[in-house]
Design a protein around this motif. Sequence first.
Motif, PDB file in Angstrom:
ATOM      1  N   ARG A   1      10.032  -1.265  -2.015  1.00 45.32           N
ATOM      2  CA  ARG A   1       9.724  -2.309  -1.047  1.00 45.32           C
ATOM      3  C   ARG A   1       8.214  -2.522  -0.875  1.00 45.32           C
ATOM      4  N   THR A   2       7.395  -1.605  -1.394  1.00 46.89           N
ATOM      5  CA  THR A   2       5.987  -1.574  -0.977  1.00 46.89           C
ATOM      6  C   THR A   2       5.177  -2.806  -1.368  1.00 46.89           C
ATOM      7  N   GLU A   3       5.436  -3.350  -2.542  1.00 45.77           N
ATOM      8  CA  GLU A   3       4.644  -4.531  -2.933  1.00 45.77           C
ATOM      9  C   GLU A   3       4.841  -5.647  -1.896  1.00 45.77           C
ATOM     10  N   SER A   4       6.085  -5.799  -1.463  1.00 45.19           N
ATOM     11  CA  SER A   4       6.361  -6.863  -0.491  1.00 45.19           C
ATOM     12  C   SER A   4       5.744  -6.514   0.879  1.00 45.19           C
ATOM     13  N   ASP A   5       5.817  -5.232   1.281  1.00 47.73           N
ATOM     14  CA  ASP A   5       5.155  -4.820   2.537  1.00 47.73           C
ATOM     15  C   ASP A   5       3.650  -5.058   2.444  1.00 47.73           C
ATOM     16  N   ALA A   6       3.095  -4.775   1.266  1.00 45.40           N
ATOM     17  CA  ALA A   6       1.645  -4.921   1.082  1.00 45.40           C
ATOM     18  C   ALA A   6       1.253  -6.383   1.281  1.00 45.40           C
ATOM     19  N   ARG A   7       2.074  -7.278   0.749  1.00 45.46           N
ATOM     20  CA  ARG A   7       1.747  -8.714   0.891  1.00 45.46           C
ATOM     21  C   ARG A   7       1.797  -9.104   2.361  1.00 45.46           C
ATOM     22  N   ALA A   8       2.853  -8.638   3.054  1.00 38.83           N
ATOM     23  CA  ALA A   8       3.041  -9.017   4.466  1.00 38.83           C
ATOM     24  C   ALA A   8       1.941  -8.403   5.341  1.00 38.83           C
ATOM     25  N   LEU A   9       1.623  -7.137   5.123  1.00 43.11           N
ATOM     26  CA  LEU A   9       0.610  -6.499   5.978  1.00 43.11           C
ATOM     27  C   LEU A   9      -0.792  -6.972   5.606  1.00 43.11           C
ATOM     28  N   GLY A  10      -0.999  -7.229   4.326  1.00 42.85           N
ATOM     29  CA  GLY A  10      -2.287  -7.784   3.901  1.00 42.85           C
ATOM     30  C   GLY A  10      -2.558  -9.094   4.630  1.00 42.85           C
ATOM     31  N   ALA A  11      -1.508  -9.896   4.786  1.00 51.65           N
ATOM     32  CA  ALA A  11      -1.672 -11.204   5.447  1.00 51.65           C
ATOM     33  C   ALA A  11      -2.108 -11.057   6.898  1.00 51.65           C
ATOM     34  N   LEU A  12      -1.840  -9.879   7.490  1.00 53.25           N
ATOM     35  CA  LEU A  12      -2.290  -9.640   8.877  1.00 53.25           C
ATOM     36  C   LEU A  12      -3.752  -9.198   8.917  1.00 53.25           C
ATOM     37  N   GLY A  13      -4.348  -9.021   7.738  1.00 54.23           N
ATOM     38  CA  GLY A  13      -5.714  -8.478   7.680  1.00 54.23           C
ATOM     39  C   GLY A  13      -5.708  -6.984   7.959  1.00 54.23           C
ATOM     40  N   ALA A  14      -4.622  -6.324   7.554  1.00 57.88           N
ATOM     41  CA  ALA A  14      -4.460  -4.918   7.920  1.00 57.88           C
ATOM     42  C   ALA A  14      -5.347  -3.988   7.098  1.00 57.88           C
ATOM     43  N   ASN A  15      -5.611  -2.827   7.690  1.00 56.52           N
ATOM     44  CA  ASN A  15      -6.326  -1.741   7.019  1.00 56.52           C
ATOM     45  C   ASN A  15      -5.249  -0.753   6.548  1.00 56.52           C
ATOM     46  N   ILE A  16      -5.044  -0.681   5.240  1.00 58.54           N
ATOM     47  CA  ILE A  16      -3.932   0.088   4.679  1.00 58.54           C
ATOM     48  C   ILE A  16      -4.438   1.161   3.736  1.00 58.54           C
ATOM     49  N   ARG A  17      -3.953   2.395   3.948  1.00 58.28           N
ATOM     50  CA  ARG A  17      -4.163   3.440   2.937  1.00 58.28           C
ATOM     51  C   ARG A  17      -3.013   3.303   1.927  1.00 58.28           C
ATOM     52  N   LEU A  18      -3.380   3.227   0.665  1.00 58.54           N
ATOM     53  CA  LEU A  18      -2.357   3.114  -0.370  1.00 58.54           C
ATOM     54  C   LEU A  18      -2.293   4.440  -1.126  1.00 58.54           C
ATOM     55  N   CYS A  19      -1.100   5.067  -1.089  1.00 57.88           N
ATOM     56  CA  CYS A  19      -0.926   6.335  -1.828  1.00 57.88           C
ATOM     57  C   CYS A  19       0.349   6.220  -2.663  1.00 57.88           C
ATOM     58  N   LYS A  20       0.616   7.250  -3.473  1.00 60.99           N
ATOM     59  CA  LYS A  20       1.852   7.209  -4.276  1.00 60.99           C
ATOM     60  C   LYS A  20       3.066   7.562  -3.420  1.00 60.99           C
ATOM     61  N   GLY A  21       2.892   8.526  -2.490  1.00 64.20           N
ATOM     62  CA  GLY A  21       4.017   8.987  -1.670  1.00 64.20           C
ATOM     63  C   GLY A  21       4.379  10.401  -2.063  1.00 64.20           C
ATOM     64  N   ILE A  22       4.650  11.231  -1.065  1.00 63.31           N
ATOM     65  CA  ILE A  22       4.817  12.661  -1.325  1.00 63.31           C
ATOM     66  C   ILE A  22       6.252  13.143  -1.108  1.00 63.31           C
ATOM     67  N   TYR A  23       7.083  12.367  -0.435  1.00 64.29           N
ATOM     68  CA  TYR A  23       8.416  12.877  -0.086  1.00 64.29           C
ATOM     69  C   TYR A  23       9.384  12.611  -1.233  1.00 64.29           C
ATOM     70  N   ARG A  24      10.484  13.352  -1.281  1.00 64.74           N
ATOM     71  CA  ARG A  24      11.479  13.126  -2.328  1.00 64.74           C
ATOM     72  C   ARG A  24      12.393  11.983  -1.875  1.00 64.74           C
ATOM     73  N   GLU A  25      12.404  10.895  -2.617  1.00 70.65           N
ATOM     74  CA  GLU A  25      13.189   9.727  -2.196  1.00 70.65           C
ATOM     75  C   GLU A  25      14.160   9.341  -3.312  1.00 70.65           C
ATOM     76  N   PRO A  26      15.341   8.807  -2.939  1.00 71.58           N
ATOM     77  CA  PRO A  26      16.341   8.485  -3.960  1.00 71.58           C
ATOM     78  C   PRO A  26      15.954   7.290  -4.825  1.00 71.58           C
ATOM     79  N   GLU A  27      16.491   7.298  -6.022  1.00 71.28           N
ATOM     80  CA  GLU A  27      16.230   6.266  -7.032  1.00 71.28           C
ATOM     81  C   GLU A  27      16.482   4.835  -6.530  1.00 71.28           C
ATOM     82  N   GLU A  28      17.503   4.669  -5.649  1.00 73.82           N
ATOM     83  CA  GLU A  28      17.829   3.304  -5.174  1.00 73.82           C
ATOM     84  C   GLU A  28      16.651   2.673  -4.440  1.00 73.82           C
TER      85      GLU A  28
END
Length: 297
Positions: free
Chosen positions: A148-175
């Motif tokens: 979902r992140t690319e779409s979140d990035a577009r939406a939050l970017g549009a707010l002029g947000a300050n975002i830290r972008l990382c790969k992610g550390i937790y184990r998350e399912p393939e879906e």
Amino acid sequence: MPLVPKAIVKLVAMRYVAGEDLESALATVADLNTGGCLATMDILGEHALSGEAADQTVGEYLEVLEKIRSGDLNSNISVKLTHLGILLDYDGAVRRLGTLVDALEPNDNFLRIDMEDSSLTESTINLFREIRGKTPRVGTVLQSYLRRTESDARALGALGANIRLCKGIYREPEEIAFQDPDEIRESYIRSARALFESPDSFVGFATHDRALVKSVLELVQELKIPTDRFEFQALLGVPVEDLFKELIEQGYSVRWYVPFGVDWYAYSTRRLKENPKMATYIVRQMFSPRRKRPSPS
Ligand code: FDA
């Protein structure tokens, strides 16, 4: 990792932590500032066990903000919503976050809400959006392994947000999450591009992956992004000082994540697990005949 005695983990893990008390962390930040680096201070701990514990965390963060200001240090703060008790009582955590946000203006500072596992992605983003509507002194984190992140990035970017972008550390399912390292890197760059679609966003590139840093540099050059719209970030103890020194020399800002506190175990074991040399260190510590006896703490 659970089989390794905690005292042994501590010997190796403390390289990722500035110390158990605030004074040690402030000294680390002062050293980083002297070397031309910025910092973000994190009080270790997640999953508050009671409202009182979460209230105490707020008190400790208020002290951190005060000390940063009075010490004239260049550091902001990073906060986890579970540390503020979001899993115990949502409204209580929102109130606690509000107390910290109110302290930002008088201390002329900034707070970033760390991103935890995917059960909290939606509520973290929603809460961030709500507070961002009131003040630009807050930011949050996006994880490029999430589909979902690319779409979140577009939406939050549009707010002029300050975002830290990382790969992610937790184990998350393939879906919901990319598993392949190359797909995670590609998502990282697509998300950075999406964040930069808005002229007002700011990105903290949090990665130690040298190939990815190179791709980020290519992207900012291609898009002609001014250097005051992004920075690079790394975790204390991860050996990227040479890379960061080069980035500073090239005129880029760099910020170190400085965690401290007595709750170092969960954080440090996550760091040790992602360190390819971890097994060697631990075995050496456990079997070296010259090893000092670990303290029982
Ligand atoms: P990768 O894991 O591929 O590492 C690249 C190289 O760096 C490795 O090959 C290794 O050489 C070295 N390296 C990485 N970790 C190391 C370690 N612990 N010890 C020694 N060497 C190491 N995650 C999250 O889910 N929510 C969050 O809020 C944050 N916040 C955050 C802040 C900052 C400032 C950073 C740098 C990272 C985070 N993270 C995070 C963690 C992030 O999601 C990710 O898990 C780690 O940064 C590791 O991913 P890399 O991009 O570094 O790549």
